[in-house]
Design a protein around this motif. Structure first.
Motif, PDB file in Angstrom:
ATOM      1  N   ALA A  18       0.944  -1.223  -0.024  1.00  0.00           N
ATOM      2  CA  ALA A  18      -0.156  -0.189   0.003  1.00  0.00           C
ATOM      3  C   ALA A  18       0.629   1.366   0.141  1.00  0.00           C
ATOM      4  O   ALA A  18       0.072   2.241  -0.334  1.00  0.00           O
ATOM      5  CB  ALA A  18      -0.846  -0.043   1.266  1.00  0.00           C
ATOM      6  N   ILE A  21       0.757   2.549  -3.313  1.00  0.00           N
ATOM      7  CA  ILE A  21      -0.063   2.075  -4.008  1.00  0.00           C
ATOM      8  C   ILE A  21      -0.805   3.509  -4.899  1.00  0.00           C
ATOM      9  O   ILE A  21      -1.367   3.324  -6.045  1.00  0.00           O
ATOM     10  CB  ILE A  21      -1.430   1.551  -3.194  1.00  0.00           C
ATOM     11  N   ASP A  22      -0.702   4.509  -4.323  1.00  0.00           N
ATOM     12  CA  ASP A  22      -1.323   5.582  -4.884  1.00  0.00           C
ATOM     13  C   ASP A  22      -0.208   6.558  -5.407  1.00  0.00           C
ATOM     14  O   ASP A  22      -0.544   7.805  -5.911  1.00  0.00           O
ATOM     15  CB  ASP A  22      -2.425   6.347  -4.565  1.00  0.00           C
ATOM     16  N   ASP A  40      -2.401  -7.074  -4.462  1.00  0.00           N
ATOM     17  CA  ASP A  40      -3.668  -7.045  -3.663  1.00  0.00           C
ATOM     18  C   ASP A  40      -4.869  -6.629  -4.287  1.00  0.00           C
ATOM     19  O   ASP A  40      -5.068  -5.323  -4.351  1.00  0.00           O
ATOM     20  CB  ASP A  40      -3.452  -6.398  -2.235  1.00  0.00           C
ATOM     21  N   LEU A  43      -7.578  -4.410  -2.090  1.00  0.00           N
ATOM     22  CA  LEU A  43      -6.895  -3.040  -1.996  1.00  0.00           C
ATOM     23  C   LEU A  43      -7.014  -1.915  -2.887  1.00  0.00           C
ATOM     24  O   LEU A  43      -7.427  -0.974  -3.125  1.00  0.00           O
ATOM     25  CB  LEU A  43      -5.558  -3.087  -1.233  1.00  0.00           C
ATOM     26  N   MET A  47      -9.200   1.385  -3.696  1.00  0.00           N
ATOM     27  CA  MET A  47      -8.604   2.429  -4.054  1.00  0.00           C
ATOM     28  C   MET A  47      -9.257   3.126  -5.339  1.00  0.00           C
ATOM     29  O   MET A  47      -9.286   4.426  -5.401  1.00  0.00           O
ATOM     30  CB  MET A  47      -7.039   2.177  -4.255  1.00  0.00           C
ATOM     31  N   SER A 348       1.585   6.695   1.033  1.00  0.00           N
ATOM     32  CA  SER A 348       0.663   6.344   1.584  1.00  0.00           C
ATOM     33  C   SER A 348       0.798   5.679   3.057  1.00  0.00           C
ATOM     34  O   SER A 348       0.913   4.393   2.809  1.00  0.00           O
ATOM     35  CB  SER A 348      -0.578   5.624   0.876  1.00  0.00           C
ATOM     36  N   ALA A 463      -1.311  -3.449   4.158  1.00  0.00           N
ATOM     37  CA  ALA A 463      -2.408  -2.690   3.328  1.00  0.00           C
ATOM     38  C   ALA A 463      -3.143  -1.716   4.249  1.00  0.00           C
ATOM     39  O   ALA A 463      -3.486  -0.537   3.752  1.00  0.00           O
ATOM     40  CB  ALA A 463      -3.472  -3.763   2.736  1.00  0.00           C
ATOM     41  N   ASN A 464      -3.077  -2.033   5.631  1.00  0.00           N
ATOM     42  CA  ASN A 464      -4.101  -1.354   6.559  1.00  0.00           C
ATOM     43  C   ASN A 464      -3.441   0.393   6.797  1.00  0.00           C
ATOM     44  O   ASN A 464      -4.081   1.113   7.029  1.00  0.00           O
ATOM     45  CB  ASN A 464      -3.798  -1.885   7.891  1.00  0.00           C
ATOM     46  N   SER A 466      -2.504   2.542   4.331  1.00  0.00           N
ATOM     47  CA  SER A 466      -3.276   3.170   3.448  1.00  0.00           C
ATOM     48  C   SER A 466      -4.662   3.325   3.837  1.00  0.00           C
ATOM     49  O   SER A 466      -5.210   4.540   3.714  1.00  0.00           O
ATOM     50  CB  SER A 466      -3.147   2.672   2.120  1.00  0.00           C
ATOM     51  N   TYR A 467      -5.316   2.413   4.374  1.00  0.00           N
ATOM     52  CA  TYR A 467      -6.823   2.718   4.665  1.00  0.00           C
ATOM     53  C   TYR A 467      -6.912   3.685   5.653  1.00  0.00           C
ATOM     54  O   TYR A 467      -7.732   4.659   5.751  1.00  0.00           O
ATOM     55  CB  TYR A 467      -7.415   1.294   5.269  1.00  0.00           C
TER      56      TYR A 467
END
Length: 598
Positions: A18, A21-22, A40, A43, A47, A348, A463-464, A466-467
């Motif tokens: 993540a 990821i962006d 993922d 994820l 996104m 992120s 991944a968390n 980024s969330y």
């Protein structure tokens, strides 16, 4: 049309699932290349929903009930980024041509060697900004950063519909590749973690990887390698299929973030030296095989060797190191990963974890065994994941609920695969351990228990962050955040603006006082010496084969030290630290010579 060169001499590599990821949405308009993981798809779907809403784009959910949902999710997200970045880039160019202040700020983050910077300086040198001339320069010398994607070749789990195994093309890595190919991006796929012949053969079925009539590719191939031999083997394997490797991305085996793929003592300097001296051989050998393959497929054969880039990453932290790698080894770009975890404009990362990274010192960053892949994994002490995982283990509820199953690769108990970080797997292992408990010393039992329970759920933990940063709900069992910085993180101690970090890279303004920081090449050397010492110390049963392996390891390190002594004695770089570096090399040499298995 002018051949548009890269505006920058650095790139942002893939980081975790993540953390980058962006990144293309954040930095591509400035001409900065970055890489996202497409492992993922859950994820990625979130996104896509988030950024579709943010940038007012239509969003159509792709659920797991849909056929080929993994590939479709990846395609949709890449298409969204491609569309948004194109708009952001055109708007940014317009802003640069019309606003003098913005143009000057942009030029302040360009390297002095940039043709774009040179042309822009000429356009404003009269003291009066010529809008049409600036616009012409931007049109001819500036392009958005690339939306490159990373596929870890080993993460290619078989997938099932019920108990029925699906065809190979629905494996995780295969589907990810298809998702990338079907997107509108004109970018590259980065293959990491070694060869996957089955996946490479699947790539042969896509025309996007073959050159058009003008010899250009709509999709390019980047291979991440740890040494020259790996590059040669993989390049030739692909060339025989008519596939061209457009970039070799050399990464340090130990002085990097994420999974660590240590060589047998082969160091970055000697590895890059081999690339410098043998790159013509590498390209010509592959080109002959490539032409033969294209002819057999009745495809257009390029009249000259297609362009190949050589890049490097792993542990770089100063402008002098950056320039040294570009000039001495003729690298086209240098990857800066871990330091960008401290740049909110580029990556992120949730605030709590970013602060933990900023405070981290050498002793806080370590090579762990938490990865379910069974590969050493660089991480950080004190993460929320570490705390939660430890609490579950001590309460007798070790392991993760394993909702995503991307790393459910162990076939020890069932054909569908199971993750070694899952509660299901760890319960089985602990049960087996308890059956032998009465015959084990307490220390040995606790050590075995820790070995089982130290595995972390990377699919959720990576991944968390980024969330949390984007304010998205984190559902399911609490896993906290896993972070995977390289050892280099110890020498960066705060958050930075994008401008501050880029100017640090180019030596315009140092972001840190790095007087106490070890040279990037010596840091890697020390990590390898520690690695060998650990192998010798922890050996349970010493065999002739192991002794031979250790001797090769030691020999490679000693040859590397000899190479470095000549390099640092003669190089125009690092002159102010030369005596200290040479003394350190002699000390490491003595340590190695005296090193024996205990």
């Amino acid at each position: 049309m002018t051949d548009i060169k890269h505006a920058h001499t650095f790139h942002i590599p893939v980081m975790g699932l993540a953390f980058s990821i962006d990144s293309p949405l954040r930095v591509a308009q400035y001409g900065i290349d970055s890489v996202i993981s497409i492992m993922d798809d859950d994820l990625i779907e979130k996104m896509n929903a988030f950024y579709s809403d943010k940038f007012k784009r239509p969003y159509r959910e792709v659920t797991q009930k849909m056929e080929d949902y993994r590939a479709k999710r990846i395609t949709n997200y890449l298409n969204l980024m491609d569309d948004v970045i194109t708009e952001k880039f055109e708007n940014y160019k317009k802003e640069l041509s019309e606003t003098h202040g913005k143009l000057m700020e942009f030029m302040s983050i360009l390297p002095s060697t940039s043709a774009l910077k040179e042309k822009l300086l000429q356009a404003v040198s009269t003291g009066r900004q010529n809008i049409s001339e600036v616009k012409s320069v931007l049109d001819n010398y500036f392009r958005p950063g690339s939306i490159d994607v990373n596929i870890m070749t080993k993460v290619d789990k078989d997938n099932f519909s019920g108990k029925e195994q699906l065809p190979t093309i629905y494996n995780d890595a295969h589907a990810a590749l298809r998702g990338f190919v079907n997107s509108t991006t004109r970018s590259s796929v980065v293959f990491s973690a070694g060869m996957n012949p089955r996946l490479y053969s699947y790539m042969e079925t896509f025309p996007e990887f073959y050159p058009d009539a003008e010899g250009k590719f709509s999709k390019k191939i980047i291979i991440k390698v740890s040494d020259f031999r790996s590059a040669m083997v993989q390049a030739n394997f692909l060339a025989k299929k008519g596939l061209w490797v457009s970039e070799f991305r050399v990464e340090s085996g130990l002085n990097c973030g994420g999974h660590a793929f240590a060589t047998e003592g082969l160091l970055m300097g000697p590895i890059l030296e081999e690339f410098r001296t043998r790159r013509q051989e590498l390209e010509e050998t592959a080109y002959q095989l490539y032409c033969s393959a294209l002819q057999s497929k009745n495809l257009a054969v390029p009249t000259a060797i297609p362009t190949v880039k050589y890049t490097v990453q792993g542990g770089v932290g100063t402008a002098e190191e950056h320039q040294f790698l570009l000039e001495h080894y003729r690298m086209d770009s240098v990857g800066w990963g871990s330091p960008f975890l401290l740049v909110p404009e580029a990556t992120s990362v949730d605030t709590e974890t970013r602060m933990l990274l900023a405070k981290a010192r050498e002793e806080d960053l370590y090579l762990s065994n938490i990865s379910p892949l069974g590969v050493p994994f660089n991480t950080l002490r004190g993460t929320s994941n570490e705390i939660l995982k430890s609490k579950r283990a001590h309460s007798g509820k070790a392991g993760s609920s394993c909702p995503k199953k991307y790393l459910a690769l162990s076939k020890e108990y069932e054909a569908e695969g199971i993750c070694t970080a899952s509660r299901k797997y760890q319960d089985r292992k602990i049960e087996e351990l308890n059956e032998r408990k009465s015959g084990l010393p307490a220390e040995q039992y606790h050590s075995a228990y820790s070995t089982i329970t130290e595995k972390a759920c990377l699919c959720v933990g990576l991944a968390n962050s980024s969330y949390i940063e984007l304010g998205l709900p984190v559902k399911g069992q609490a896993q906290g955040v896993v972070i995977c910085p390289g050892p280099n993180m110890a020498y960066f101690s705060k958050t930075y603006t994008l401008k501050e970090m880029v100017q640090h890279i180019y030596g315009e303004k140092s972001a840190e006082n790095h007087l106490q920081r070890p040279n990037v090449l010596l840091k890697e050397l020390s990590l390898y010496i520690d690695n060998l010492a650990g192998q010798l110390q922890n050996a349970v049963e010493i065999t002739a084969q192991q002794i031979k392996k250790w001797e090769t390891f030691k020999s490679n390190l000693l040859l590397g030290i000899s190479y470095y002594k000549s390099l640092f004695a003669e190089s125009k770089f690092f002159s102010k630290d030369r005596s200290l570096i040479l003394a350190q090399l002699s000390s490491y040499e003595t340590e190695l010579v005296n090193m024996q298995a205990s």
